[in-house]
Enzyme design. Structure first.
Site, short mmCIF file in Angstrom:
data_model
loop_
_atom_site.label_atom_id
_atom_site.label_comp_id
_atom_site.label_asym_id
_atom_site.label_seq_id
_atom_site.Cartn_x
_atom_site.Cartn_y
_atom_site.Cartn_z
N LYS A 207 0.84 -1.20 0.00
CA LYS A 207 0.00 0.00 0.00
C LYS A 207 0.87 1.25 0.00
O LYS A 207 0.68 2.16 -0.79
CB LYS A 207 -0.93 0.00 1.23
CG LYS A 207 -1.80 1.22 1.34
CD LYS A 207 -2.77 1.16 2.51
CE LYS A 207 -3.59 2.46 2.57
NZ LYS A 207 -4.54 2.47 3.70
N GLU A 354 -4.34 -6.37 14.98
CA GLU A 354 -3.84 -5.05 14.54
C GLU A 354 -4.98 -4.02 14.59
O GLU A 354 -4.74 -2.82 14.65
CB GLU A 354 -3.26 -5.13 13.13
CG GLU A 354 -2.35 -3.97 12.79
CD GLU A 354 -1.49 -4.21 11.55
OE1 GLU A 354 -2.00 -4.05 10.42
OE2 GLU A 354 -0.30 -4.55 11.71
N HIS A 385 -4.37 -32.72 18.50
CA HIS A 385 -3.14 -33.47 18.83
C HIS A 385 -2.00 -32.54 19.18
O HIS A 385 -0.83 -32.92 19.13
CB HIS A 385 -2.77 -34.38 17.66
CG HIS A 385 -3.84 -35.34 17.31
ND1 HIS A 385 -3.95 -36.58 17.89
CD2 HIS A 385 -4.90 -35.23 16.48
CE1 HIS A 385 -5.02 -37.21 17.42
NE2 HIS A 385 -5.62 -36.41 16.54
#
Ligand code: F6P
Length: 556
Positions: A207, A354, A385
């Protein structure tokens, strides 16, 4: 301080209500209401949300509804959809809903309808992806592209990588995609070893086009390509960019004609619907990407119109606030029982933490209540597990989201036992949420051990270790099959759930100032690692810097 939501009457009422509910066992709530499942589940946009295995009653929900009314949640939803500056510290709108506004209704930023620009970028990406998918984008040596490498990090990686993995069964059979994010050279190197420079297209996704990891990886990939193909001119054929920063893209050396833009009103962790989704579009095609957008749009419409307690993201957000701020829970597990969603927990970590990992309100007042939980998770059966022991017999209350596909997206149909596999997945998902809720008390455990032939001192010794306290809360989200549309709906559900929580906590979910300082200090240490500068930091940092330098010298 007194205008904090935690000083309101409804907050005090909820605190008292929690004291009353804390000792209540969910299994007793089920015993009291044989229709609890019907009364605490809703369907919307092809998703089922079963929230009956939660430590709450209808009274709880009505009190949480009062909280939502107190914080003016419905007004905030209108602000979000109307493009108001809900990102108040960056003075921006947060209009990820515009990116998937399939109704094409007018949405304005600075009194200008943004939909024409959104649609123009979608059209450009449709054309570009079709050229690549049809084998008509030729590399420097004239070969068609068959490999996409996305170079990005955070929101410029996690969303597209998660969607590509989830929808792999929809991908073009002749194309492959890779995602490089970490600046540790082993990540990029691992991919470069596997790919052919003549048939690879790099998508540099950033961005801001200032992110250290992305720019360093992109520069190294660029150098690798030039080294392999022997000419700088090759870059124009093998690199495209996705960014809001045109000048920086040009400075890097990518032709702006090969840049796909988006806007500052798109947050990084909300950006997969924008040009950041380019690797998705190339791999599954624009028609299927538009299905993803449609699914999100359907959820947007639900979020914007459904009454609070019939509103899926509102319910999920309020329930999370109930646990974080009133039960004092500090973590939340997300357990997909759909292996194609294996990257969904990692994606949610950025989306949630965030956005909500904040300690001051929109007005800058320190909060005196808990906000964001630590989000973590793994595909369900694997977790069984690995960490379910803690969920079943640990000392934490950990609200959990089970995400369940009735039918899996198998990539081939020659595995005749797929029904057997899917029944194993489904039975485990339902069993785990059941046992987390019901537990197994002392009496039942004792009988179970006796039935296994355990008796005497062994029985006495074993018994406390074999009891399941239960009363661990969970939501179960169910869908038929993970189509692009269903995935779009699921992602939007969590985006809006986060928004609901942010409104309840009066925090801005759309900025991320907390990531800046680390980057700045890293730049300082970067130079100190490269020189003999005297270290002027705390003794740990100084000691570590010197240890690295000394040992690095020994390794030369
Ligand atoms: O983690 C900080 C952050 O700014 C995220 O919000 C963002 O998604 C990521 O870094 C990448 O930023 P960019 O897309 O500008 O490279």
């Amino acid at each position: 301080m007194n205008n904090l939501i935690s000083h309101s009457h409804i907050w005090a009422t909820l605190k008292n209500h929690q004291k009353y509910l804390a000792p209540v066992q969910m299994q007793d709530l089920f015993a009291l209401d044989e229709h609890r499942y019907e009364n605490f589940s809703i369907e919307a946009c092809n998703l089922l949300l079963d929230y009956s295995k939660n430590r709450l009653t209808k009274d709880t929900l009505h009190l949480l509804e009062q909280l939502a009314i107190k914080v003016k949640l419905e007004d905030w939803i209108k602000k979000l959809f109307n493009g108001e500056l809900v990102n108040n510290t960056e003075h921006r709108a947060a209009l990820h809903i515009a990116l998937r506004n399939r109704s094409n209704t007018k949405i304005s930023v600075n009194n200008k309808d943004i939909m024409p620009d959104v649609n123009k970028v979608l059209a450009k990406m449709r054309d570009f992806s079709n050229i690549v998918r049809d084998g008509k984008w030729l590399g420097y040596t004239g070969k068609p592209i068959n490999t996409i490498v996305n170079i990005g990090i955070g929101g410029s990686d996690l969303g597209p990588a998660m969607v590509n993995r989830a929808l792999r069964v929809y991908q073009h059979p002749s194309l492959q995609s890779h995602f490089v994010s970490n600046v540790d050279n082993s990540h990029l190197d691992d991919i470069l070893q596997k790919i052919n420079p003549e048939t690879t297209l790099f998508i540099v996704a950033s961005k801001t086009f200032t992110t250290q990891e992305t720019l360093l990886n992109a520069q190294t990939a660029r150098n690798w390509l030039i080294d392999k193909l022997g000419d700088d001119a090759a870059v124009a054929k093998h690199f495209v960019a996705v960014s809001t920063a045109t000048q920086k893209v040009v400075e890097f050396g990518i032709d702006p004609a090969n840049m796909f833009g988006f806007w500052d009103w798109v947050g990084g962790r909300y950006s997969l619907w924008s040009a950041i989704g380019l690797p998705i579009i190339v791999m599954i095609g624009m028609d299927q990407f538009e299905e993803l957008l449609t699914g999100a749009h359907k959820l947007d419409q639900h979020f914007a119109t459904a009454p609070l307690l019939e509103n899926m993201p509102v319910l999920m957000g309020l329930i999370d606030v109930w646990y974080s701020s009133f039960f004092g829970t500090t973590s939340q597990a997300v357990l997909p029982y759909d292996y194609t969603l294996k990257l969904f927990p990692a994606y949610l970590q950025q989306l949630v933490m965030e956005s909500l990992g904040k300690h001051v309100t929109r007005d800058g007042n320190s909060v005196d209540y808990a906000t964001c939980p630590v989000v973590w998770g793994a595909p369900g059966n694997n977790g069984q597990h690995a960490f379910y022991q803690l969920l079943h017999q640990g000392t934490h209350i950990i609200p959990t989201d089970f995400i369940v596909a009735i039918e899996s997206n198998k990539e081939n149909n020659d595995n005749l036992s797929s029904a057997e596999h899917q029944n194993a997945v489904l039975s485990n998902a339902l069993a785990q949420s059941h046992v987390l809720m019901m537990g197994r008390n002392l009496e039942k455990t004792k009988q179970s051990l006796i039935d296994m032939g355990i008796q005497g001192s062994d029985l006495t010794q074993q018994l406390p270790h074999r009891v399941f306290p239960g009363n661990q809360p969970s939501n179960t989200i169910v869908y038929k099959k993970l189509t692009p549309q269903v995935l779009g709906t699921l992602i939007a559900l969590y985006e809006h759930k986060v928004f609901v929580q942010s409104v309840c906590w009066d925090i801005n979910p759309f900025d991320q100032w907390g990531v800046e300082l680390g980057k700045n200090v890293a730049n300082t240490l970067l130079s100190e690692l490269q020189t003999e500068n005297n270290n002027t930091h705390d003794s740990s940092t100084n000691g570590l810097l010197n240890y690295i330098k000394v040992n690095r010298r020994d390794m030369l």
